[in-house]
Design an enzyme around this catalytic site. Structure first.
Site, PDB file in Angstrom:
ATOM      1  N   ASN A 225       0.843  -1.251  -0.052  1.00 38.82           N
ATOM      2  CA  ASN A 225      -0.064  -0.093  -0.069  1.00 38.82           C
ATOM      3  C   ASN A 225       0.807   1.130   0.080  1.00 38.82           C
ATOM      4  OD1 ASN A 225      -1.771   2.088   0.780  1.00 38.82           O
ATOM      5  ND2 ASN A 225      -2.235   1.436   2.774  1.00 38.82           N
ATOM      6  N   TRP A 226       0.888   2.185  -1.073  1.00 44.02           N
ATOM      7  CA  TRP A 226       1.980   3.067  -1.246  1.00 44.02           C
ATOM      8  C   TRP A 226       1.124   4.174  -0.684  1.00 44.02           C
ATOM      9  CZ3 TRP A 226       2.695   2.593  -7.244  1.00 44.02           C
ATOM     10  CH2 TRP A 226       3.728   1.720  -7.425  1.00 44.02           C
ATOM     11  N   LYS A 227       0.074   4.373   0.147  1.00 40.54           N
ATOM     12  CA  LYS A 227      -0.572   5.463   0.535  1.00 40.54           C
ATOM     13  C   LYS A 227      -0.305   6.429  -0.382  1.00 40.54           C
ATOM     14  CE  LYS A 227      -0.370   3.821   5.329  1.00 40.54           C
ATOM     15  NZ  LYS A 227       0.280   3.841   6.720  1.00 40.54           N
TER      16      LYS A 227
ATOM     17  N   GLU B  73      -4.536  -4.913  11.589  1.00 38.36           N
ATOM     18  CA  GLU B  73      -3.259  -3.549  11.654  1.00 38.36           C
ATOM     19  C   GLU B  73      -3.380  -2.985  13.021  1.00 38.36           C
ATOM     20  OE1 GLU B  73      -3.966  -0.315   9.078  1.00 38.36           O
ATOM     21  OE2 GLU B  73      -6.176  -0.285   9.912  1.00 38.36           O
TER      22      GLU B  73
ATOM     23  N   HIS C 248      -9.146   1.413   6.300  1.00 37.82           N
ATOM     24  CA  HIS C 248      -7.534   1.332   6.986  1.00 37.82           C
ATOM     25  C   HIS C 248      -7.922   2.362   8.197  1.00 37.82           C
ATOM     26  CE1 HIS C 248      -3.729   2.604   7.494  1.00 37.82           C
ATOM     27  NE2 HIS C 248      -3.222   1.449   6.927  1.00 37.82           N
TER      28      HIS C 248
ATOM     29  N   GLY D   8       3.838   2.131  10.849  1.00 37.82           N
ATOM     30  CA  GLY D   8       5.042   3.040  10.606  1.00 37.82           C
ATOM     31  C   GLY D   8       5.870   3.290  11.979  1.00 37.82           C
TER      32      GLY D   8
ATOM     33  N   SER E  57       4.709  -2.287  10.521  1.00 35.94           N
ATOM     34  CA  SER E  57       6.116  -2.399  10.531  1.00 35.94           C
ATOM     35  C   SER E  57       6.700  -3.730   9.978  1.00 35.94           C
ATOM     36  CB  SER E  57       6.616  -2.216  11.918  1.00 35.94           C
ATOM     37  OG  SER E  57       6.349  -1.004  12.300  1.00 35.94           O
TER      38      SER E  57
ATOM     39  N   GLY F 279       5.617   1.177   4.584  1.00 35.18           N
ATOM     40  CA  GLY F 279       6.919   1.749   4.466  1.00 35.18           C
ATOM     41  C   GLY F 279       7.989   0.990   3.665  1.00 35.18           C
TER      42      GLY F 279
HETATM   43  P1  13P Z   1       3.829   0.209   7.935  1.00 35.17           P
HETATM   44  O1  13P Z   1       4.126  -0.805   6.973  1.00 35.17           O
HETATM   45  O2  13P Z   1       4.534   1.525   7.144  1.00 35.17           O
HETATM   46  O3  13P Z   1       4.118  -0.125   9.169  1.00 35.17           O
HETATM   47  O4  13P Z   1       2.368   0.465   7.575  1.00 35.17           O
HETATM   48  C1  13P Z   1       1.442  -0.369   7.866  1.00 35.17           C
HETATM   49  C2  13P Z   1       0.116  -0.193   7.622  1.00 35.17           C
HETATM   50  O5  13P Z   1      -0.409   0.950   7.306  1.00 35.17           O
HETATM   51  C3  13P Z   1      -1.044  -1.383   7.937  1.00 35.17           C
HETATM   52  O6  13P Z   1      -2.157  -1.069   7.169  1.00 35.17           O
END
Ligand code: 13P
Length: 224
Positions: free
Chosen positions: A13-15, A149, A100, A155, A185, A207
């Site tokens: 997921n690139w956000k 999550e 999310h 993050g 993470s 990330g």
């Molecule tokens: P990270 O992989 O950056 O910790 O983000 C995880 C996330 O947003 C799960 O939905």
């Protein structure tokens, strides 16, 4: 593959990241390095801006990559300014992340909206991947894939333990009979610890997915 032939989903997921050019560079770096395996499902959830170009690049390269979106409209097509409805998105997206924690926190997304989005996705043959933040989160009818999550792990470099994630996954599996992913993470160093857990069917990565080399390592370590 470990895990007795179960599906392994590796979902990036690139956000709110990557221009179209950066997205295309990522696809050409990652695509050729992915193995084609029956039960390995690698998904890339792009921005709405990049999704069409990413879909084309995946088709032209014939890469084993599924393209997805990070959200979709709770409404059908029509007078809903700014929204991307499933009926249009299905041209490009086979899967959509829904609910999310960042959408719940920053955009006031409620369980009711999550349910409406799930319905739109299902009505348009898009697989809804619903994010749950703990045991109490509701899973709407028809959902077959969720990601646990925990907010403290997003993050932060501080993942949940594989054992705890597995226990939560078991809970959801028993209650709903669905596949459960872990997100928070995840890196190439810890991915194997999660995907080898009995009740975990893969990971949702942010990330560590932005860098193509690290993402390829995540996929490789998950299936080794
Ligand atoms: P990270 O992989 O950056 O910790 O983000 C995880 C996330 O947003 C799960 O939905």
């Amino acid at each position: 593959m470990d895990g007795g032939g179960k599906n392994i989903w590796i979902i990036a997921n690139w956000k709110s990241n990557k221009t179209i050019q950066e997205a295309l560079d990522w696809i050409s770096a990652v695509g050729p390095k992915l193995e084609k395996r029956e039960n390995l499902k690698v998904v890339i959830c792009t921005t709405f801006t990049a999704i069409e170009e990413v879909k084309k690049a995946v088709m032209v390269g014939n890469y084993p990559l599924i393209v997805g979106s990070q959200d979709l409209s709770p409404f059908p097509e029509g007078a809903y300014t700014g929204e991307e409805p499933a009926i249009i998105l299905k041209q490009f997206a086979e899967l959509s992340i829904i609910g999310h924690s960042e959408r719940r926190q920053n955009f006031g997304e409620t369980d009711e909206m999550v349910s409406k989005k799930v319905k739109q996705a299902l009505d348009n043959q898009i697989t809804p991947l619903v994010c749950v933040q703990g045991k109490e989160t509701q899973v709407p009818e028809g959902v077959k894939l969720i990601a646990y999550e925990p907010i403290f792990a997003i993050g932060t470099g501080n993942p949940d333990t594989p054992e705890n994630a597995n226990e939560i996954a078991e809970n959801f599996k028993e209650k709903y009979g669905i596949e459960v992913l872990y997100g928070g993470s995840v890196t190439s160093k810890n991915v194997k610890d999660f995907v080898t857990m009995d009740n975990i069917n893969g990971v949702l990565v942010v990330g560590a997915s932005l860098d193509p080399e690290e993402f390829v390592r995540i996929v490789q370590n998950a299936i080794r």
